[in-house]
Design a protein around this motif. Structure first.
Motif, PDB file in Angstrom:
ATOM      1  N   ASN A 226       0.837  -1.192   0.000  1.00 44.25           N
ATOM      2  CA  ASN A 226       0.000   0.000   0.000  1.00 44.25           C
ATOM      3  C   ASN A 226       0.875   1.245   0.000  1.00 44.25           C
ATOM      4  N   GLY A 227       0.288   2.328  -0.416  1.00 46.47           N
ATOM      5  CA  GLY A 227       0.977   3.611  -0.455  1.00 46.47           C
ATOM      6  C   GLY A 227       0.177   4.586  -1.298  1.00 46.47           C
ATOM      7  N   THR A 228       0.681   5.795  -1.400  1.00 46.20           N
ATOM      8  CA  THR A 228       0.027   6.823  -2.205  1.00 46.20           C
ATOM      9  C   THR A 228       1.046   7.416  -3.165  1.00 46.20           C
ATOM     10  N   PRO A 229       0.917   7.128  -4.464  1.00 46.77           N
ATOM     11  CA  PRO A 229       1.882   7.667  -5.430  1.00 46.77           C
ATOM     12  C   PRO A 229       1.684   9.168  -5.619  1.00 46.77           C
ATOM     13  N   SER A 230       2.770   9.908  -5.633  1.00 45.31           N
ATOM     14  CA  SER A 230       2.673  11.361  -5.805  1.00 45.31           C
ATOM     15  C   SER A 230       2.918  11.794  -7.240  1.00 45.31           C
ATOM     16  N   CYS A 231       3.466  10.911  -8.078  1.00 48.73           N
ATOM     17  CA  CYS A 231       3.723  11.256  -9.481  1.00 48.73           C
ATOM     18  C   CYS A 231       3.299  10.089 -10.371  1.00 48.73           C
ATOM     19  N   GLY A 293      -2.108  16.836  -9.972  1.00 51.43           N
ATOM     20  CA  GLY A 293      -0.652  16.805 -10.047  1.00 51.43           C
ATOM     21  C   GLY A 293      -0.029  16.692  -8.674  1.00 51.43           C
ATOM     22  N   LYS A 294       1.198  17.155  -8.556  1.00 49.45           N
ATOM     23  CA  LYS A 294       1.918  17.127  -7.285  1.00 49.45           C
ATOM     24  C   LYS A 294       2.241  18.550  -6.850  1.00 49.45           C
ATOM     25  N   PRO A 295       1.637  19.013  -5.747  1.00 54.02           N
ATOM     26  CA  PRO A 295       2.039  20.326  -5.223  1.00 54.02           C
ATOM     27  C   PRO A 295       3.501  20.261  -4.777  1.00 54.02           C
ATOM     28  N   THR A 296       4.234  21.382  -4.618  1.00 51.32           N
ATOM     29  CA  THR A 296       3.745  22.725  -4.875  1.00 51.32           C
ATOM     30  C   THR A 296       3.885  23.060  -6.356  1.00 51.32           C
ATOM     31  N   TYR A 297       3.118  24.092  -6.779  1.00 48.70           N
ATOM     32  CA  TYR A 297       3.044  24.415  -8.186  1.00 48.70           C
ATOM     33  C   TYR A 297       3.920  25.621  -8.528  1.00 48.70           C
ATOM     34  N   THR A 298       4.262  25.703  -9.801  1.00 50.51           N
ATOM     35  CA  THR A 298       4.951  26.871 -10.351  1.00 50.51           C
ATOM     36  C   THR A 298       4.007  27.545 -11.348  1.00 50.51           C
ATOM     37  N   PHE A 299       3.647  28.818 -11.070  1.00 47.77           N
ATOM     38  CA  PHE A 299       2.707  29.548 -11.916  1.00 47.77           C
ATOM     39  C   PHE A 299       3.433  30.640 -12.700  1.00 47.77           C
ATOM     40  N   ASN A 343       5.085  19.586  -9.330  1.00 50.63           N
ATOM     41  CA  ASN A 343       6.400  19.380  -8.732  1.00 50.63           C
ATOM     42  C   ASN A 343       7.024  18.032  -9.081  1.00 50.63           C
ATOM     43  N   CYS A 344       6.420  17.278 -10.003  1.00 53.53           N
ATOM     44  CA  CYS A 344       7.063  16.053 -10.468  1.00 53.53           C
ATOM     45  C   CYS A 344       8.202  16.416 -11.423  1.00 53.53           C
ATOM     46  N   THR A 345       8.996  15.430 -11.768  1.00 53.62           N
ATOM     47  CA  THR A 345      10.142  15.683 -12.637  1.00 53.62           C
ATOM     48  C   THR A 345      10.049  14.832 -13.891  1.00 53.62           C
ATOM     49  N   GLY A 346      10.842  15.210 -14.904  1.00 46.66           N
ATOM     50  CA  GLY A 346      10.936  14.439 -16.136  1.00 46.66           C
ATOM     51  C   GLY A 346       9.599  14.293 -16.831  1.00 46.66           C
ATOM     52  N   SER A 347       9.359  13.102 -17.374  1.00 46.42           N
ATOM     53  CA  SER A 347       8.131  12.869 -18.130  1.00 46.42           C
ATOM     54  C   SER A 347       6.899  12.828 -17.243  1.00 46.42           C
ATOM     55  N   SER A 348       7.079  12.732 -15.923  1.00 45.61           N
ATOM     56  CA  SER A 348       5.941  12.696 -15.005  1.00 45.61           C
ATOM     57  C   SER A 348       5.385  14.089 -14.716  1.00 45.61           C
ATOM     58  N   ARG A 349       6.147  15.124 -15.073  1.00 41.39           N
ATOM     59  CA  ARG A 349       5.706  16.471 -14.753  1.00 41.39           C
ATOM     60  C   ARG A 349       4.554  16.885 -15.663  1.00 41.39           C
ATOM     61  N   GLN A 350       3.561  17.536 -15.048  1.00 38.93           N
ATOM     62  CA  GLN A 350       2.401  17.992 -15.798  1.00 38.93           C
ATOM     63  C   GLN A 350       2.377  19.516 -15.866  1.00 38.93           C
ATOM     64  N   THR A 351       1.857  20.015 -16.986  1.00 40.71           N
ATOM     65  CA  THR A 351       1.692  21.457 -17.187  1.00 40.71           C
ATOM     66  C   THR A 351       0.275  21.714 -17.691  1.00 40.71           C
ATOM     67  N   ALA A 352      -0.348  22.739 -17.150  1.00 38.26           N
ATOM     68  CA  ALA A 352      -1.679  23.145 -17.596  1.00 38.26           C
ATOM     69  C   ALA A 352      -1.639  24.623 -17.955  1.00 38.26           C
ATOM     70  N   SER A 353      -2.327  24.977 -19.011  1.00 38.86           N
ATOM     71  CA  SER A 353      -2.316  26.365 -19.463  1.00 38.86           C
ATOM     72  C   SER A 353      -3.704  26.746 -19.941  1.00 38.86           C
TER      73      SER A 353
END
Length: 578
Positions: A226-231, A293-299, A343-353
């Motif tokens: 068990n666990g909670t995936p962040s990315c 996504g994964k906080p914290t965010y960059t705006f 706050n994920c990295t690489g291909s796991s990082r999400q961007t919304a616009s």
């Protein structure tokens, strides 16, 4: 001449060889013999030329064991047990049940000291002063004297023997072939099962995602993770299990799993494309935040100013604010494009616009009969001189926790009033005929039809906000909805026990069942409208003791976000989706 130590080593090897010969005999004949020579044991004497001791469970000997009756592979238990005594009186001991056979050497003292009882063999801790065997064995008189226990004893349990014989179902193997999907930011549970081998099993994870932890229960036939995936992404879990056989080599199995974590889509709130209204000379403020996504965010947002309005960002979101300032007699539309990254990295990082709009009117003109989505009220005079405020309510009315239980394919009804109006208004999200309008003092509208559960953080969200504005300023009001739960009366729910323990449950049909952890509760009676499941502290098929929790049909409705009709009872409402 061999030294005492060398003879002990040689006798241990002789006992081990006898054990292997007996296992080979059992594999070929599916039953055992209590004659070492018949079992093709090469050496039946130990290093001191004393006959080896052999005791076989009667169930595994000809008579009780045969191809027409029951072979070793058909047996699940035997009546023979080994008692390991920690004192001479054997008041402190450990019991090994379901023993197939025991082989022993008298040891250096030429004295067989184990106790050969009707259904048990007693073996003593080395050094204890004992002599529990008397009489003769294989025609050789056995000394009757108490001395330090030094018998060389080896036994094989029925499980070990069945495994070594490769009986169907006896060989240790991992029977789980794939793991369920995981979802970013959602609790994840998976159970991996094994069968065969000698219990208890020993589990480990040579490779495991950092967000996951795994352990086995007391029975050790299952491995709980068990666990909670962040990315999001694909993660590798390697599972290794080894049995508890005392006959090398131990049986083991390895399986490589891939856990695919689905993204919790990064979303901007309000939804991109939202349009607000402002008036020349009035102050204006609107905030854009993010969920998923994964906080914290960059705006990020434009640094330029549009007709007195600017955009500024922080880790919590972006704010469009200022005093509207236009010189023309025509409306001006300002657009602001907001970008957020998690706050994920690489291909796991999400961007919304997305782009947001503020329509600045040159002045507010009161009067007129303006409508407003689905029954908006008429206009009034030229305004009160104060910024407008509003109230917004919803029907059906949320319960005490803010939940709305809504029938399948049904809309919500929104009712609003505006004080210090009339004013222009705009809903977020815009749904059904709840959109936007002008010159309103209040009204009623209906949203689009709901066919699935909608939490507030979804896109579009389950909560509704009304923005109002006129010459004197702006305001907003929001419904108090924590979740919209859509009930499909044709659906009956399956419920699993995820309380962490085996316990009794009272089912909707009134029956009582004892259910293991991570097993389905509703195998005989599923959850339907108006019914509930009750969990008890007992685990005796009695449904007695303390009532630990109840689980209602409405609870299941609100949990089933993926719409598969399956939910988990976790010991206290609200439980979790499955």
């Amino acid at each position: 001449m061999l030294t005492k130590r060398a003879k002990i080593i040689e006798s241990r090897e002789t006992v081990d060889a006898s054990v292997e010969a007996l296992i080979s005999y059992a594999a070929g004949n599916k039953c055992l013999t209590d004659n070492l020579t018949q079992a093709n044991v090469r050496k039946t004497l130990d290093s001191w030329n004393q006959p080896l001791f052999l005791r076989v469970a009667p169930e595994l000997l000809p008579g009780q064991c045969s191809t027409s009756n029951a072979t070793i592979c058909d047996r699940k238990s035997t009546g023979l047990r080994v008692i390991i005594c920690n004192d001479a009186a054997c008041t402190s001991n450990q019991t090994i049940s379901n023993v197939a056979f025991v082989v022993a050497s008298k040891g250096p003292n030429y004295n067989l000291q184990i106790m050969n009882g009707t259904n048990e063999i007693r073996v003593y801790t080395p050094g204890l002063q004992v002599d529990s065997y008397s009489g003769t064995y294989e025609g050789v008189p056995d000394p009757n004297r108490q001395e330090e226990f030094d018998d060389i004893v080896k036994w094989v349990t029925l499980d070990e023997l069945r495994t070594k014989m490769a009986c169907p179902g006896a060989q240790l193997r991992i029977i789980t072939t794939e793991l369920p999907l995981a979802y970013q930011n959602q609790p994840y549970n998976a159970t991996i099962y094994a069968e065969g081998g000698v219990k208890p099993l020993n589990w480990s994870s040579p490779t495991i995602p950092s967000w996951l932890s795994c352990s086995s229960d007391s029975s050790s036939t299952a491995y709980y993770c068990n666990g909670t995936p962040s990315c999001p992404g694909s993660y590798t879990l390697t599972v290794y299990v080894e049995d508890n056989s005392t006959i090398p080599p131990k049986s083991n199995a390895t399986r490589l799993f891939t856990i695919n974590v689905q993204p919790d889509q990064l979303r901007l709130t309000p939804v991109p494309g939202t349009t607000w209204y402002a008036f020349n000379g009035s102050s204006f403020t609107a905030t854009i935040s993010a969920t998923g996504g994964k906080p914290t965010y960059t705006f990020n947002c434009p640094s330029s100013t549009c007709s007195g309005l600017t955009c500024a960002c922080s880790p919590t979101g972006c704010t469009i604010s200022g005093t509207a300032n236009i010189s023309s007699n025509s409306s001006v539309t300002c657009s602001f494009t907001i970008t957020a990254s998690d706050n994920c990295t690489g291909s796991s990082r999400q961007t919304a616009s997305g782009t947001y709009y503020v329509v600045i009117n040159p002045s507010y003109s009161g009067g007129g009969s303006g409508g407003g989505g689905g029954g908006g009220g008429g206009g009034g005079g030229g305004g009160s001189g104060s910024p407008p405020t509003c109230t917004l309510s919803v029907s059906p009315t949320p319960d005490s926790s803010g939940r709305i239980i809504l029938s399948y394919n049904t809309p919500l009804t929104l009712n609003w009033t505006i004080t210090n109006g009339p004013a222009n208004y705009s809903f977020y999200p815009q749904s059904g005929n709840c959109t936007s309008g002008t010159n309103s003092n209040g009204g009623t509208c209906q949203t689009a039809l709901y066919t699935r559960n909608v939490p507030p953080a979804s896109s579009p969200p389950g909560n509704y906000t009304l923005y109002v504005a006129n010459d004197y300023g702006s305001g907003s009001c929001t419904t108090n909805i924590t979740k919209i739960c859509v009930e499909n009366s044709a659906r009956a729910y399956r419920v699993w026990n995820l309380t962490g323990a085996r316990r009794d449950f009272r089912l909707p049909d009134g029956s009582c069942r004892r259910v293991n952890n991570n097993a389905e509760i509703t195998t005989t009676s599923q959850l339907t409208p108006g019914t509930q499941i009750v969990a008890y502290s007992s685990s005796t098929w009695s449904c007695s003791g303390t009532i630990l929790a109840t689980f209602s049909y409405n609870t299941a409705v609100c949990l089933d976000d993926n719409g598969n009709g399956q939910v988990n009872m976790t010991g206290d409402e609200p439980g979790s989706d499955r």
